[in-house]
Write a protein that holds these residues in place. Structure first.
Motif, PDB file in Angstrom:
ATOM      1  N   GLY A 104       0.826  -1.191   0.000  1.00 52.14           N
ATOM      2  CA  GLY A 104       0.000   0.000   0.000  1.00 52.14           C
ATOM      3  C   GLY A 104       0.859   1.239   0.000  1.00 52.14           C
ATOM      4  N   SER A 105       0.235   2.382   0.172  1.00 56.33           N
ATOM      5  CA  SER A 105       0.953   3.644   0.094  1.00 56.33           C
ATOM      6  C   SER A 105       1.846   3.888   1.297  1.00 56.33           C
ATOM      7  CB  SER A 105      -0.047   4.798  -0.057  1.00 56.33           C
ATOM      8  OG  SER A 105      -0.947   4.820   1.046  1.00 56.33           O
ATOM      9  N   SER A 106       1.546   3.256   2.415  1.00 62.82           N
ATOM     10  CA  SER A 106       2.372   3.428   3.609  1.00 62.82           C
ATOM     11  C   SER A 106       2.293   2.182   4.480  1.00 62.82           C
ATOM     12  CB  SER A 106       1.892   4.647   4.401  1.00 62.82           C
ATOM     13  OG  SER A 106       0.551   4.487   4.804  1.00 62.82           O
ATOM     14  N   PRO A 107       3.344   1.902   5.272  1.00 63.88           N
ATOM     15  CA  PRO A 107       3.317   0.740   6.163  1.00 63.88           C
ATOM     16  C   PRO A 107       2.207   0.873   7.199  1.00 63.88           C
ATOM     17  CG  PRO A 107       5.543   1.595   5.929  1.00 63.88           C
ATOM     18  CD  PRO A 107       4.615   2.607   5.331  1.00 63.88           C
ATOM     19  N   CYS A 108       1.609  -0.235   7.589  1.00 63.70           N
ATOM     20  CA  CYS A 108       0.552  -0.216   8.595  1.00 63.70           C
ATOM     21  C   CYS A 108       1.045  -0.888   9.865  1.00 63.70           C
ATOM     22  CB  CYS A 108      -0.709  -0.907   8.047  1.00 63.70           C
ATOM     23  SG  CYS A 108      -0.552  -2.699   7.888  1.00 63.70           S
ATOM     24  N   ARG A 109       0.198  -1.046  10.839  1.00 64.47           N
ATOM     25  CA  ARG A 109       0.600  -1.625  12.129  1.00 64.47           C
ATOM     26  C   ARG A 109       0.959  -3.099  12.028  1.00 64.47           C
ATOM     27  NH1 ARG A 109      -4.668  -2.792  15.526  1.00 64.47           N
ATOM     28  NH2 ARG A 109      -6.205  -3.066  13.874  1.00 64.47           N
ATOM     29  N   PHE A 110       0.686  -3.733  10.871  1.00 64.41           N
ATOM     30  CA  PHE A 110       1.062  -5.136  10.690  1.00 64.41           C
ATOM     31  C   PHE A 110       2.384  -5.283   9.950  1.00 64.41           C
ATOM     32  CE2 PHE A 110      -3.750  -5.265  10.359  1.00 64.41           C
ATOM     33  CZ  PHE A 110      -3.912  -5.440  11.720  1.00 64.41           C
ATOM     34  N   ALA A 111       3.042  -4.162   9.625  1.00 65.22           N
ATOM     35  CA  ALA A 111       4.320  -4.207   8.923  1.00 65.22           C
ATOM     36  C   ALA A 111       5.359  -4.962   9.752  1.00 65.22           C
ATOM     37  CB  ALA A 111       4.805  -2.781   8.643  1.00 65.22           C
ATOM     38  N   GLN A 112       6.192  -5.732   9.063  1.00 61.54           N
ATOM     39  CA  GLN A 112       7.265  -6.510   9.704  1.00 61.54           C
ATOM     40  C   GLN A 112       6.735  -7.578  10.655  1.00 61.54           C
ATOM     41  OE1 GLN A 112      10.219  -5.812   8.380  1.00 61.54           O
ATOM     42  NE2 GLN A 112       9.198  -4.135   7.277  1.00 61.54           N
ATOM     43  N   LYS A 113       5.472  -7.947  10.470  1.00 57.21           N
ATOM     44  CA  LYS A 113       4.905  -9.020  11.288  1.00 57.21           C
ATOM     45  C   LYS A 113       4.477 -10.167  10.379  1.00 57.21           C
ATOM     46  CE  LYS A 113       3.373  -5.952  14.987  1.00 57.21           C
ATOM     47  NZ  LYS A 113       2.245  -5.476  15.827  1.00 57.21           N
ATOM     48  N   ASN A 114       4.264 -11.306  10.980  1.00 59.77           N
ATOM     49  CA  ASN A 114       4.038 -12.521  10.194  1.00 59.77           C
ATOM     50  C   ASN A 114       2.577 -12.716   9.844  1.00 59.77           C
ATOM     51  OD1 ASN A 114       5.063 -14.800   8.882  1.00 59.77           O
ATOM     52  ND2 ASN A 114       4.598 -16.120  10.636  1.00 59.77           N
ATOM     53  N   PHE A 115       1.957 -11.683   9.253  1.00 65.38           N
ATOM     54  CA  PHE A 115       0.555 -11.761   8.850  1.00 65.38           C
ATOM     55  C   PHE A 115       0.442 -11.503   7.354  1.00 65.38           C
ATOM     56  CE2 PHE A 115       0.152  -9.982  13.272  1.00 65.38           C
ATOM     57  CZ  PHE A 115      -0.329 -11.153  13.858  1.00 65.38           C
ATOM     58  N   LYS A 116      -0.244 -12.364   6.657  1.00 68.02           N
ATOM     59  CA  LYS A 116      -0.487 -12.146   5.236  1.00 68.02           C
ATOM     60  C   LYS A 116      -1.691 -11.214   5.106  1.00 68.02           C
ATOM     61  CE  LYS A 116       1.555 -16.453   3.574  1.00 68.02           C
ATOM     62  NZ  LYS A 116       1.364 -17.699   2.786  1.00 68.02           N
ATOM     63  N   HIS A 117      -1.394  -9.932   5.015  1.00 69.20           N
ATOM     64  CA  HIS A 117      -2.455  -8.928   5.068  1.00 69.20           C
ATOM     65  C   HIS A 117      -2.533  -8.093   3.789  1.00 69.20           C
ATOM     66  CE1 HIS A 117       1.066  -6.617   6.260  1.00 69.20           C
ATOM     67  NE2 HIS A 117       0.372  -5.490   6.149  1.00 69.20           N
ATOM     68  N   SER A 118      -1.864  -8.535   2.727  1.00 66.16           N
ATOM     69  CA  SER A 118      -1.987  -7.903   1.414  1.00 66.16           C
ATOM     70  C   SER A 118      -2.312  -8.984   0.393  1.00 66.16           C
ATOM     71  CB  SER A 118      -0.689  -7.194   1.012  1.00 66.16           C
ATOM     72  OG  SER A 118      -0.425  -6.087   1.837  1.00 66.16           O
ATOM     73  N   ALA A 119      -3.132  -8.626  -0.585  1.00 68.96           N
ATOM     74  CA  ALA A 119      -3.546  -9.592  -1.605  1.00 68.96           C
ATOM     75  C   ALA A 119      -3.381  -8.986  -2.994  1.00 68.96           C
ATOM     76  CB  ALA A 119      -4.998 -10.015  -1.391  1.00 68.96           C
TER      77      ALA A 119
END
Length: 441
Positions: free
Chosen positions: A359-374
């Motif tokens: 996305g345009s900017s990192p979110c609170r899940f950045a650098q964490k082990n969650f697949k949160h982009s598709a």
């Protein structure tokens, strides 16, 4: 009973339906009725499971509840509130997280409250720490027990200053429901300001509360000694309206959603148009349809209001499987919301999930082990499959996929959809969907 629908897909959904009050508001307004010393009347109430759960919980606490289902009118008389038995609360709460919002009102009315272990959809962390920290800030004593959490406030509750690390809707609701009768001034910073929150503010103001909302997400509440009941018409469900709009787009259909409200859906409508969907805002609703031209891939990020609502994301992803090119969706609200895409992939969709913030900017899940982009590559033909519904919004999205797919699908566990979608099978019939209920008795 595991409710199963057999769906014969591949035909456009066409027709008209009506959406009533918002699932994310109505149960909270019902809880607010506990704060009043006179009866409250709530109108435009949908017949959904969450309303039934809260009605039962209110009755357990001595509230007289009458529901005219045909008119959608709830009358709640809280003049004889009492503390319910722990086992009864646990039995009636089920998977609902609503009981946690009973705490503030019950502390004011009775001096104590109890909540069982909480359920809800498995779409990511929904920690109750925000709620407990908020109650402690007001002066409540929180005690964890084997069966749940006991909260007491023998010396009363007092206004406080709270800054949320994230504009959580639930934590904002908890603070509002607690602060309105706490002694003194409460200042809540980084609050959620969704339309459903603002409608709850309207209800509390009608009851006698003094609440101001600033443009910087700061809400100030001046506590009052007592509140009366209210009469209020609930705002329409913008999530259900968007879900049916997505169904129209995914199936190549044409649906008039009576009750859909443009101001609450501005961000969704912009995105719907960018994809290539068409809509017409009318006085009593919005018509959504697929205009017949190719759908366009987009880049989309979910966010808190006024951003693109996370609950709009899942049904719209189904439509994006039919768009030309690569669509990118960055989920910033719930870290596990893309679990529902596994079934779409099994039906022929091309969807890749990533841990990175696409996305345009990192979110609170950045650098964490969650697949949160598709990344969704389309268009792809969907084919029928056997599907197990994972949660409320993902379940409705699976239903849309089955309706859009060629061939037959068996969609299991659809009962959870009734938590937030009133008469959804009757509405499918109104739209000329080809399906049958094959549930075993």
């Amino acid at each position: 009973m595991d409710r199963v629908l057999r769906v014969n897909g591949g035909r456009p959904l066409q027709g008209e339906l009506r959406v009533r009050g918002a699932k994310n508001f109505v149960p909270k307004a019902m809880v607010a009725a506990l704060l009043g010393e006179t009866p409250s009347v709530l109108k435009n109430v949908p017949l959904i499971l969450d309303v039934d759960v809260v009605s039962r919980l209110l009755r357990l606490h001595g509230v007289k509840v009458e529901f005219d289902q045909s008119e959608g009118v709830l009358t709640m008389d809280p003049t004889s509130v009492e503390l319910a038995h722990v086992a009864d609360i646990d039995a009636h709460a089920g998977s609902s997280r609503i009981p946690i919002l009973f705490c503030g009102p019950l502390l004011h009315r009775l001096g104590e409250a109890f909540i069982p272990d909480l359920g809800g959809c498995n779409i990511g962390g929904r920690p109750i720490d925000f709620h407990m920290d908020s109650l402690r800030a007001f002066g409540a004593k929180v005690e964890k027990r084997d069966s749940g959490i006991h909260i007491s406030a023998e010396g009363g509750l007092y206004g406080t200053q709270i800054e949320l690390p994230y504009p959580s809707v639930g934590a904002t609701e908890q603070t509002l429901l607690t602060a309105v009768r706490a002694q003194g001034l409460t200042e809540l910073r980084n609050a959620a300001v969704e339309p459903e929150i603002m409608d709850l503010v309207s209800v509390l103001q009608k009851m006698g509360a003094i609440i101001s909302v600033d443009t910087d997400r700061t809400i100030r509440i001046e506590g009052v000694d007592s509140l009366s009941g209210y009469t209020h018409t609930a705002l329409s469900d913008r999530i259900e309206a968007a879900s049916w709009a997505s169904a129209a787009l995914a199936t190549g259909g044409d649906i008039f959603v009576r009750g859909a409200h443009q101001p609450d859906m501005t961000t969704f409508l912009n995105t719907f148009r960018k994809i290539g969907g068409a809509f017409d805002v009318q006085e009593d609703g919005i018509r959504f349809w697929h205009p017949g031209s190719d759908l366009k891939a987009i880049m989309m990020e979910t966010n808190v209001h006024p951003g693109f609502m996370t609950d709009w994301q899942q049904p719209l992803v189904v439509a994006l499987t039919q768009a030309n090119g690569l669509s990118i969706v960055h989920e910033t609200v719930y870290e596990k919301r893309f679990g529902f895409t596994e079934a779409l992939t099994a039906m022929g969709a091309q969807i890749q999930l990533y841990r990175e913030c696409l996305g345009s900017s990192p979110c609170r899940f950045a650098q964490k082990n969650f697949k949160h982009s598709a990344v969704i590559s389309g268009p792809t033909k969907l084919h029928g499959a056997d599907i197990q519904v994972p949660d409320l919004r993902g379940g409705f999205s699976h239903l849309i996929a089955a309706l859009a797919a060629e061939g037959q699908s068996n969609v299991s566990g659809v009962g959870v959809i009734a938590r937030g979608y009133e008469h959804f099978t009757s509405k499918l019939s109104l739209l000329d969907a080809d399906f049958e209920d094959i549930s075993e008795a």
